[in-house]
Scaffold this motif. Sequence first.
Motif, mmCIF file in Angstrom:
data_model
loop_
_atom_site.group_PDB
_atom_site.id
_atom_site.type_symbol
_atom_site.label_atom_id
_atom_site.label_comp_id
_atom_site.label_asym_id
_atom_site.label_seq_id
_atom_site.Cartn_x
_atom_site.Cartn_y
_atom_site.Cartn_z
ATOM 1 N N UNK A 18 0.822 -1.213 0.000
ATOM 2 C CA UNK A 18 0.000 0.000 0.000
ATOM 3 C C UNK A 18 0.861 1.270 0.000
ATOM 4 N N UNK A 19 2.047 1.196 0.576
ATOM 5 C CA UNK A 19 2.882 2.386 0.738
ATOM 6 C C UNK A 19 4.095 2.433 -0.171
ATOM 7 N N UNK A 20 4.372 1.368 -0.906
ATOM 8 C CA UNK A 20 5.584 1.304 -1.730
ATOM 9 C C UNK A 20 5.700 2.444 -2.735
ATOM 10 N N UNK A 21 4.637 2.829 -3.447
ATOM 11 C CA UNK A 21 4.804 3.947 -4.392
ATOM 12 C C UNK A 21 5.221 5.252 -3.692
ATOM 13 N N UNK A 22 4.670 5.530 -2.527
ATOM 14 C CA UNK A 22 5.034 6.751 -1.799
ATOM 15 C C UNK A 22 6.464 6.661 -1.278
ATOM 16 N N UNK A 23 6.859 5.488 -0.790
ATOM 17 C CA UNK A 23 8.223 5.309 -0.292
ATOM 18 C C UNK A 23 9.212 5.472 -1.444
ATOM 19 N N UNK A 24 8.886 4.871 -2.590
ATOM 20 C CA UNK A 24 9.759 4.974 -3.764
ATOM 21 C C UNK A 24 9.874 6.431 -4.222
ATOM 22 N N UNK A 25 8.772 7.160 -4.230
ATOM 23 C CA UNK A 25 8.801 8.573 -4.625
ATOM 24 C C UNK A 25 9.647 9.376 -3.643
ATOM 25 N N UNK A 26 9.539 9.052 -2.368
ATOM 26 C CA UNK A 26 10.337 9.717 -1.335
ATOM 27 C C UNK A 26 11.821 9.463 -1.574
ATOM 28 N N UNK A 27 12.182 8.207 -1.797
ATOM 29 C CA UNK A 27 13.586 7.858 -2.055
ATOM 30 C C UNK A 27 14.056 8.536 -3.335
ATOM 31 N N UNK A 102 5.330 16.954 2.896
ATOM 32 C CA UNK A 102 4.512 17.071 1.694
ATOM 33 C C UNK A 102 3.836 15.767 1.283
ATOM 34 N N UNK A 103 4.111 14.679 1.980
ATOM 35 C CA UNK A 103 3.627 13.373 1.549
ATOM 36 C C UNK A 103 2.110 13.311 1.435
ATOM 37 N N UNK A 104 1.368 13.834 2.415
ATOM 38 C CA UNK A 104 -0.091 13.770 2.360
ATOM 39 C C UNK A 104 -0.630 14.507 1.137
ATOM 40 N N UNK A 105 -0.082 15.690 0.886
ATOM 41 C CA UNK A 105 -0.529 16.474 -0.268
ATOM 42 C C UNK A 105 -0.207 15.747 -1.568
ATOM 43 N N UNK A 106 1.004 15.213 -1.656
ATOM 44 C CA UNK A 106 1.407 14.503 -2.873
ATOM 45 C C UNK A 106 0.581 13.234 -3.080
ATOM 46 N N UNK A 108 -2.512 12.770 -2.088
ATOM 47 C CA UNK A 108 -3.837 13.208 -2.532
ATOM 48 C C UNK A 108 -3.801 13.592 -4.012
ATOM 49 N N UNK A 109 -2.746 14.295 -4.426
ATOM 50 C CA UNK A 109 -2.616 14.667 -5.835
ATOM 51 C C UNK A 109 -2.480 13.428 -6.720
ATOM 52 N N UNK A 110 -1.676 12.467 -6.268
ATOM 53 C CA UNK A 110 -1.462 11.239 -7.034
ATOM 54 C C UNK A 110 -2.779 10.471 -7.187
ATOM 55 N N UNK A 111 -3.537 10.363 -6.095
ATOM 56 C CA UNK A 111 -4.820 9.662 -6.153
ATOM 57 C C UNK A 111 -5.804 10.386 -7.069
ATOM 58 N N UNK A 112 -5.837 11.711 -6.985
ATOM 59 C CA UNK A 112 -6.734 12.488 -7.850
ATOM 60 C C UNK A 112 -6.356 12.305 -9.312
ATOM 61 N N UNK A 165 -6.765 20.179 -14.842
ATOM 62 C CA UNK A 165 -8.038 20.768 -14.418
ATOM 63 C C UNK A 165 -8.875 19.767 -13.630
ATOM 64 N N UNK A 166 -8.920 18.542 -14.093
ATOM 65 C CA UNK A 166 -9.660 17.493 -13.391
ATOM 66 C C UNK A 166 -9.083 17.277 -11.997
ATOM 67 N N UNK A 167 -7.762 17.176 -11.908
ATOM 68 C CA UNK A 167 -7.107 16.952 -10.621
ATOM 69 C C UNK A 167 -7.393 18.097 -9.664
ATOM 70 N N UNK A 168 -7.317 19.319 -10.154
ATOM 71 C CA UNK A 168 -7.609 20.488 -9.307
ATOM 72 C C UNK A 168 -9.046 20.464 -8.809
ATOM 73 N N UNK A 169 -9.980 20.092 -9.692
ATOM 74 C CA UNK A 169 -11.386 20.026 -9.299
ATOM 75 C C UNK A 169 -11.616 18.967 -8.223
ATOM 76 N N UNK A 170 -10.984 17.814 -8.388
ATOM 77 C CA UNK A 170 -11.123 16.739 -7.394
ATOM 78 C C UNK A 170 -10.576 17.192 -6.049
ATOM 79 N N UNK A 171 -9.387 17.789 -6.059
ATOM 80 C CA UNK A 171 -8.762 18.238 -4.811
ATOM 81 C C UNK A 171 -9.587 19.346 -4.164
ATOM 82 N N UNK A 172 -10.122 20.244 -4.976
ATOM 83 C CA UNK A 172 -10.924 21.332 -4.451
ATOM 84 C C UNK A 172 -12.223 20.773 -3.831
#
Length: 177
Positions: A18-27, A102-106, A108-112, A165-172
Amino acid sequence: MEPDHNDIHEQFLTHFAANEPAIRAYVRRLVPTRHDAADVMQGVALVLWRKFDELDDTEHFRRWAFGVARHEALGWLRDKARSRLTLAEDVLHVVACESTRDDDRLSAQREALEGCLEKLPTHHRKIILAAYAPDAAIQEVAGQSGRTVAAFYQWLHRMRLRLLNCTRQVLQAEGLS
């Protein structure tokens, strides 16, 4: 009663997957190249597995994994200190701290973005993903899409704007913008 080895193994795999993509992005933010990140991730995965039984609360798996990843990246960078491409340890510390924050924000953006990609027609999604695949040749992807390179770049630009635009709308809509 202690959980058996299979339960621990299953718990670890569930949290790691569940966390590997975020860990990889962090590394990836801490080391110079994707290849370097792959090397560091091997060490991270091993340490996480070996020390998983020491984790008191699996709710904090990601934060714990980031700490392990930062330690492994620092070790890797110390080993590569002669390379001009490595960051100074104090700079790496700042990057690591900001990346953790920044992990939570990133995430959320990735999921959106993933949700917005899923909304696209399948053939558009496949072409976009092909264009951003490692070692992708734009000339080949443009040809596969039936467009000239110039027309493909214009189409890709329009698709990026649509996804943005779609991602911004989802996050908003989720109150995360």
